[in-house]
Design an enzyme around this catalytic site. Sequence first.
Site, PDB file in Angstrom:
ATOM      1  N   ASP A   7       0.874  -1.171   0.000  1.00 46.98           N
ATOM      2  CA  ASP A   7       0.000   0.000   0.000  1.00 46.98           C
ATOM      3  C   ASP A   7       0.914   1.225   0.000  1.00 46.98           C
ATOM      4  O   ASP A   7       2.149   1.105  -0.152  1.00 46.98           O
ATOM      5  CB  ASP A   7      -1.012  -0.029   1.158  1.00 46.98           C
ATOM      6  N   HIS A   8       0.320   2.403   0.197  1.00 47.04           N
ATOM      7  CA  HIS A   8       1.100   3.643   0.166  1.00 47.04           C
ATOM      8  C   HIS A   8       2.194   3.654   1.231  1.00 47.04           C
ATOM      9  O   HIS A   8       3.288   4.165   1.001  1.00 47.04           O
ATOM     10  CB  HIS A   8       0.177   4.847   0.318  1.00 47.04           C
ATOM     11  N   CYS A  64       3.385  -2.758   3.901  1.00 46.93           N
ATOM     12  CA  CYS A  64       2.474  -1.660   4.250  1.00 46.93           C
ATOM     13  C   CYS A  64       3.192  -0.804   5.280  1.00 46.93           C
ATOM     14  O   CYS A  64       4.424  -0.856   5.373  1.00 46.93           O
ATOM     15  CB  CYS A  64       1.118  -2.172   4.721  1.00 46.93           C
ATOM     16  N   GLY A  65       2.462  -0.012   6.050  1.00 41.75           N
ATOM     17  CA  GLY A  65       3.134   0.868   7.008  1.00 41.75           C
ATOM     18  C   GLY A  65       3.878   0.084   8.073  1.00 41.75           C
ATOM     19  O   GLY A  65       5.032   0.374   8.400  1.00 41.75           O
ATOM     20  N   THR A  66       3.209  -0.924   8.618  1.00 46.93           N
ATOM     21  CA  THR A  66       3.819  -1.754   9.670  1.00 46.93           C
ATOM     22  C   THR A  66       4.139  -3.171   9.211  1.00 46.93           C
ATOM     23  O   THR A  66       4.878  -3.883   9.892  1.00 46.93           O
ATOM     24  CB  THR A  66       2.842  -1.889  10.854  1.00 46.93           C
ATOM     25  N   GLY A  67       3.517  -3.606   8.127  1.00 48.89           N
ATOM     26  CA  GLY A  67       3.598  -5.007   7.699  1.00 48.89           C
ATOM     27  C   GLY A  67       2.509  -5.847   8.348  1.00 48.89           C
ATOM     28  O   GLY A  67       2.284  -6.994   7.957  1.00 48.89           O
ATOM     29  N   ILE A  68       1.827  -5.277   9.317  1.00 52.89           N
ATOM     30  CA  ILE A  68       0.867  -6.069  10.102  1.00 52.89           C
ATOM     31  C   ILE A  68      -0.467  -6.243   9.360  1.00 52.89           C
ATOM     32  O   ILE A  68      -0.923  -7.372   9.145  1.00 52.89           O
ATOM     33  CB  ILE A  68       0.635  -5.434  11.489  1.00 52.89           C
ATOM     34  N   GLY A  69      -1.081  -5.147   8.963  1.00 49.59           N
ATOM     35  CA  GLY A  69      -2.399  -5.254   8.314  1.00 49.59           C
ATOM     36  C   GLY A  69      -2.348  -6.099   7.058  1.00 49.59           C
ATOM     37  O   GLY A  69      -3.202  -6.966   6.827  1.00 49.59           O
ATOM     38  N   HIS A  97      11.735 -22.607   9.846  1.00 46.15           N
ATOM     39  CA  HIS A  97      10.776 -23.310  10.697  1.00 46.15           C
ATOM     40  C   HIS A  97       9.323 -23.203  10.230  1.00 46.15           C
ATOM     41  O   HIS A  97       8.549 -24.129  10.446  1.00 46.15           O
ATOM     42  CB  HIS A  97      10.859 -22.795  12.135  1.00 46.15           C
ATOM     43  N   ARG A 131      10.842 -32.063  11.694  1.00 44.00           N
ATOM     44  CA  ARG A 131       9.774 -31.901  12.687  1.00 44.00           C
ATOM     45  C   ARG A 131       8.867 -30.705  12.414  1.00 44.00           C
ATOM     46  O   ARG A 131       7.770 -30.620  12.960  1.00 44.00           O
ATOM     47  CB  ARG A 131      10.382 -31.774  14.093  1.00 44.00           C
ATOM     48  N   HIS A 132       9.333 -29.796  11.570  1.00 41.29           N
ATOM     49  CA  HIS A 132       8.523 -28.603  11.283  1.00 41.29           C
ATOM     50  C   HIS A 132       7.443 -28.861  10.235  1.00 41.29           C
ATOM     51  O   HIS A 132       6.494 -28.095  10.136  1.00 41.29           O
ATOM     52  CB  HIS A 132       9.434 -27.460  10.815  1.00 41.29           C
TER      53      HIS A 132
END
Length: 148
Positions: A7-8, A64-69, A97, A131-132
Amino acid sequence: MIALGCDHGGYAIKEAVKKYLEENSIEFKDFGCYSEESVDYPIYAKKVAQAVASGECEKGILCCGTGIGISIAANKVKGIRAAVVTNEFCAEMTRRHNDANILAMGGRVISEDQAVKFTKIFLETPFEGGRHTNRVNMITDIESEYCK
Ligand code: RB5
């Protein structure tokens, strides 16, 4: 083929990542956005996540701004494991992992140089398997009996 989206708030680091891919002859498809004009990040998360989930692209990078959304949105698509990364250790471990197939980063959190560094690590680090593998499969089928 690497799918790119932003995004922006993530536009500047997406462009820095794009330059790195171009300079290293790594094929990519840029799903936008293409400027710093305000847009809604779920639209770009969906485009990139669907490209990766369908196999059209091997991995994705979302900013994005935080990478979270943008990572929350991408993770709504079945088969997607999008990881927000803010340091080199996490860039490596989410491949080893979690077999993360989308790297998410925040343009208001990290620098362009860091975004390129994390991209390089993400693209070059293999999944460890072993195992992962079962844990990753449990994520994919989290709502089924397989994960209980
Ligand atoms: C846009 O202002 C911002 O909310 C977005 O880029 C992202 O940080 C959301 O998680």
